[in-house]
Design an enzyme around this catalytic site. Structure first.
Site, PDB file in Angstrom:
ATOM      1  N   LYS A  18      -0.025   4.227  -0.237  1.00  0.00           N
ATOM      2  CA  LYS A  18      -0.728   5.391   0.335  1.00  0.00           C
ATOM      3  C   LYS A  18      -0.553   6.598  -0.592  1.00  0.00           C
ATOM      4  O   LYS A  18      -0.464   6.413  -1.810  1.00  0.00           O
ATOM      5  CB  LYS A  18      -0.229   5.667   1.750  1.00  0.00           C
ATOM      6  CG  LYS A  18      -0.214   4.419   2.623  1.00  0.00           C
ATOM      7  CD  LYS A  18      -0.041   4.732   4.067  1.00  0.00           C
ATOM      8  CE  LYS A  18       0.099   3.448   4.862  1.00  0.00           C
ATOM      9  NZ  LYS A  18      -0.086   3.634   6.274  1.00  0.00           N
TER      10      LYS A  18
ATOM     11  N   GLY B 281       2.323   1.923  11.114  1.00  0.00           N
ATOM     12  CA  GLY B 281       3.347   2.972  11.063  1.00  0.00           C
ATOM     13  C   GLY B 281       4.032   3.254  12.392  1.00  0.00           C
ATOM     14  O   GLY B 281       4.745   4.245  12.517  1.00  0.00           O
TER      15      GLY B 281
ATOM     16  N   SER C 113       3.240  -2.324  10.402  1.00  0.00           N
ATOM     17  CA  SER C 113       4.680  -2.347  10.703  1.00  0.00           C
ATOM     18  C   SER C 113       5.365  -3.660  10.311  1.00  0.00           C
ATOM     19  O   SER C 113       6.276  -4.107  11.008  1.00  0.00           O
ATOM     20  CB  SER C 113       4.917  -2.041  12.188  1.00  0.00           C
ATOM     21  OG  SER C 113       4.495  -0.725  12.487  1.00  0.00           O
TER      22      SER C 113
ATOM     23  N   GLU D  38      -5.554  -5.270  10.461  1.00  0.00           N
ATOM     24  CA  GLU D  38      -4.569  -4.214  10.670  1.00  0.00           C
ATOM     25  C   GLU D  38      -4.895  -3.458  11.962  1.00  0.00           C
ATOM     26  O   GLU D  38      -5.702  -2.511  11.943  1.00  0.00           O
ATOM     27  CB  GLU D  38      -4.612  -3.217   9.512  1.00  0.00           C
ATOM     28  CG  GLU D  38      -4.265  -3.787   8.174  1.00  0.00           C
ATOM     29  CD  GLU D  38      -3.646  -2.722   7.271  1.00  0.00           C
ATOM     30  OE1 GLU D  38      -2.535  -2.934   6.798  1.00  0.00           O
ATOM     31  OE2 GLU D  38      -4.275  -1.667   7.097  1.00  0.00           O
TER      32      GLU D  38
ATOM     33  N   HIS E 177      -9.590   0.936   4.881  1.00  0.00           N
ATOM     34  CA  HIS E 177      -8.331   1.147   5.606  1.00  0.00           C
ATOM     35  C   HIS E 177      -8.607   2.091   6.780  1.00  0.00           C
ATOM     36  O   HIS E 177      -9.419   3.023   6.656  1.00  0.00           O
ATOM     37  CB  HIS E 177      -7.283   1.747   4.663  1.00  0.00           C
ATOM     38  CG  HIS E 177      -5.916   1.762   5.249  1.00  0.00           C
ATOM     39  ND1 HIS E 177      -5.539   2.672   6.208  1.00  0.00           N
ATOM     40  CD2 HIS E 177      -4.844   0.959   5.050  1.00  0.00           C
ATOM     41  CE1 HIS E 177      -4.288   2.427   6.564  1.00  0.00           C
ATOM     42  NE2 HIS E 177      -3.840   1.395   5.869  1.00  0.00           N
TER      43      HIS E 177
ATOM     44  N   ASN F  57       0.869  -1.193   0.000  1.00  0.00           N
ATOM     45  CA  ASN F  57       0.000   0.000   0.000  1.00  0.00           C
ATOM     46  C   ASN F  57       0.903   1.239   0.000  1.00  0.00           C
ATOM     47  O   ASN F  57       1.496   1.564   1.025  1.00  0.00           O
ATOM     48  CB  ASN F  57      -0.887  -0.043   1.252  1.00  0.00           C
ATOM     49  CG  ASN F  57      -1.724   1.221   1.417  1.00  0.00           C
ATOM     50  OD1 ASN F  57      -1.836   2.026   0.494  1.00  0.00           O
ATOM     51  ND2 ASN F  57      -2.313   1.388   2.599  1.00  0.00           N
TER      52      ASN F  57
ATOM     53  N   GLU G 244      -7.052   4.498   7.907  1.00  0.00           N
ATOM     54  CA  GLU G 244      -6.823   5.923   7.617  1.00  0.00           C
ATOM     55  C   GLU G 244      -8.047   6.536   6.942  1.00  0.00           C
ATOM     56  O   GLU G 244      -8.318   7.725   7.106  1.00  0.00           O
ATOM     57  CB  GLU G 244      -5.549   6.081   6.757  1.00  0.00           C
ATOM     58  CG  GLU G 244      -4.306   5.859   7.610  1.00  0.00           C
ATOM     59  CD  GLU G 244      -3.058   5.459   6.837  1.00  0.00           C
ATOM     60  OE1 GLU G 244      -3.054   5.509   5.596  1.00  0.00           O
ATOM     61  OE2 GLU G 244      -2.071   5.089   7.504  1.00  0.00           O
TER      62      GLU G 244
HETATM   63  C1  PEP Z   1      -0.944   0.164   6.216  1.00  0.00           C
HETATM   64  O1  PEP Z   1      -1.140   1.372   6.322  1.00  0.00           O
HETATM   65  O2  PEP Z   1      -1.736  -0.550   5.581  1.00  0.00           O
HETATM   66  C2  PEP Z   1       0.237  -0.389   6.844  1.00  0.00           C
HETATM   67  C3  PEP Z   1       0.264  -1.665   7.057  1.00  0.00           C
HETATM   68  O3  PEP Z   1       1.231   0.506   7.161  1.00  0.00           O
HETATM   69  P1  PEP Z   1       2.675   0.184   7.751  1.00  0.00           P
HETATM   70  O4  PEP Z   1       3.162  -1.087   7.124  1.00  0.00           O
HETATM   71  O5  PEP Z   1       3.492   1.366   7.360  1.00  0.00           O
HETATM   72  O6  PEP Z   1       2.496   0.044   9.230  1.00  0.00           O
END
Ligand code: PEP
Length: 253
Positions: free
Chosen positions: A13, A175, A214, A169, A97, A11, A99
């Site tokens: 983003k 993040g 992460s 998630e 997601h 992703n 976000e």
């Molecule tokens: C995400 O935003 O889908 C995600 C998994 O981010 P990160 O790997 O940066 O934690």
């Protein structure tokens, strides 16, 4: 029992410009000799879907999107429909997601409608679910996740199950560098599996359940070795070709 082919989704983003084609080219070159035992989908910003899709043709890597509207067309300034994503070459779309749930007020009801229209257009719907830090601290994480899953899933005819992916998630892991303990992760994933199997024993056991939050090359083997973890949704690390390759190497034979 038939083995599930793992899936790794990158992703990007709101990152990436046309010049970043070079990252896709580099990824494809490095993947060629690896003979991966996994599917790979990269989800760049919508502006790059068409150009990246032509780059990955016949490569085994697919391009996906990060969101779509609940309708196929209409007076929705700034939005993109699932059929437009297909037209641009996308094969999948990330939906719900955190976000978007947090910053755009997307409810599970909206996610469910988006998943339905994504399926109608022929896309794979990657539905994200996950508890916040507050729910986790209250010990309500797993229950929250199952309720969110139920509310986000569309009614699905048999033909749509193969185009459903669930991404667990936890919001507190995105993040931050924090990840669940492997046993904790397996517990949530097996609850998700049970819920999917309660809807369809046949298809629920084959549905891919990804972990996201992460994921790095340094923690990938602890996280992805769990029985009901069928791959990863990778955010930040998917922007660095070497890091993504390190993650994908987990599935190299
Ligand atoms: C995400 O935003 O889908 C995600 C998994 O981010 P990160 O790997 O940066 O934690």
């Amino acid at each position: 029992m038939e083995r599930i082919l793992p899936l790794v989704v990158g992703n990007w983003k709101m990152n990436g410009h046309f010049a970043d084609e070079c990252r896709i080219r580099a990824l494809l070159c490095s993947l060629e000799p690896l003979s991966l035992r996994a599917d790979v989908i990269i989800c760049p910003p919508a502006t790059l879907i068409r150009s990246f899709s032509s780059l990955v043709k016949e490569s085994g890597v697919a391009i996906g999107a990060q969101d779509c509207h609940t309708a196929l067309s209409g007076p929705y300034t700034g939005d993109i429909s699932s059929s437009m994503l297909v037209d641009a070459g996308a094969k999948a779309v990330i939906l719900g997601h955190s976000e978007r749930r947090i910053a755009h007020g997307e409810t599970s009801h909206i996610v469910r409608k988006k998943a339905k229209i994504a399926h109608q257009a022929g896309l794979t719907a990657i539905i994200c679910i996950g508890e916040s830090e507050a729910e986790r601290v209250r010990g309500e994480g797993a229950r929250f996740v199952v309720d969110q899953l139920r509310a986000s899933l569309p009614d699905m005819p048999d033909c749509c199950w193969s185009r459903l992916v669930i991404a667990y998630e936890p919001v507190w892991a995105i993040g931050t560098g924090d990840v669940p303990a492997p046993a904790e992760l397996e517990e949530v994933h097996s609850m998700i599996r049970e819920e999917l199997q309660s809807l369809s024993l046949e298809y629920g056991r084959k549905t891919r359940i990804l972990y996201g939050g992460s994921v790095r090359s340094s923690n990938v083997s602890a996280l992805l070795s769990m029985k009901n973890v069928d791959g990863a949704l990778v955010g930040g690390a998917s922007l660095q070709v070497n890091e993504l390759l390190g993650i994908l190497s987990f599935y190299a034979s």
